[in-house]
Design a protein around this motif. Sequence first.
Motif, short mmCIF file in Angstrom:
data_model
loop_
_atom_site.label_atom_id
_atom_site.label_comp_id
_atom_site.label_asym_id
_atom_site.label_seq_id
_atom_site.Cartn_x
_atom_site.Cartn_y
_atom_site.Cartn_z
N THR A 222 0.53 6.97 -6.40
CA THR A 222 -0.33 7.72 -7.53
C THR A 222 -0.76 8.93 -6.93
N ALA A 223 0.55 9.03 -5.41
CA ALA A 223 0.71 11.04 -5.52
C ALA A 223 1.30 11.09 -7.11
N THR B 52 0.62 4.16 -2.82
CA THR B 52 -0.16 5.84 -2.20
C THR B 52 1.28 6.68 -3.10
N VAL C 265 0.82 -1.16 0.05
CA VAL C 265 0.22 -0.29 -0.22
C VAL C 265 0.66 1.24 -0.28
N PRO C 266 2.50 1.41 0.69
CA PRO C 266 2.67 2.75 0.60
C PRO C 266 3.47 2.67 -0.82
#
Lengths: 208, 103
Positions: free
Chosen positions: A78-79, A75, A71-72
Amino acid sequence: MSDTAIPYMVKPHPVTGLPNGKLGIWLFLASEVMLFGALFSSYVLLRTGAAHWPPIEPGEAAQLSSQILNVPLATLNTAVLITSSITMVMAWASLKLNSLPRFKLYLGATIVLALVFLVVKYFEYSHKFEQGHYPSHNNFYAIYFTLTGLHGLHIVGGILVNFYLLTFGSKLWKTDPEQFTNRIENAGLYWHFVDLVWIFLFPALYLL
Amino acid sequence: MDAVSPEEIRKHVRSYVVVFVTLLCLTLITVGVSYLHLARPAAIALALVIATAKAGLVAAFFMHLISEKRVIYGVLALTFAFFLLVLFLPSLTLFSNSGSLVG
């Protein structure tokens, strides 16, 4: 051979009110919606038809997608994609403000961010392969690799088009700045669509 | 987008920055909510709402759909209808003739 120019490349077509290229890219994006829609539909079907999602490995306890995938890193990606979307639209805005150097800076940043996305994805994929988790492992990995793989191919396509527009294609700015600006807007529409797909892929695959 | 003045473009740029920051915040909220371990239907609904809001912002501002020609809206409305059809129609196969869910 006739040297008749293709009509409505810059000026809006009287029927649609749009240059033909812009209508063309939107129709292409409509077909892309259906392509990803079919795969999202497969995801919904696999997920609702499974007793547990992700499927439970033999001899192991049930796990959430967020425990299986990173997940990190997702994320971060995504950024990265969201940032590449603003640099892309800023590239277009720079041309509207008649600044080619700023355009090159922003489009170059978009390409670099796209490459960062692919590098992060490479690390995610290699970690899964090291664990022996291939698309054939189970339905979760099959749909995960299919959706993220197709999305990754779209990123590669975007990099190639943006690289062309940054280098050889930017010569058009000298001869027809309005047409070149339209091309950047169309390339931007595609790039934002790729970002938009990831906005749905991220929670669907990693968080739920 | 039609021809616009440099001043209008600068206004657009300010709105792009606001949208960018909002998108980053919504991404953090999506991840944060996932750690609350809500019941699955609530978690799915919330994640979908946030993702739709993010997609709406990208489409409206970055893709300029907020001020687009009607023909584009028409194309997208038709696409969206078929998207919903392709998304949900196959799921009907999960139901048997009696209407109960088949595993």
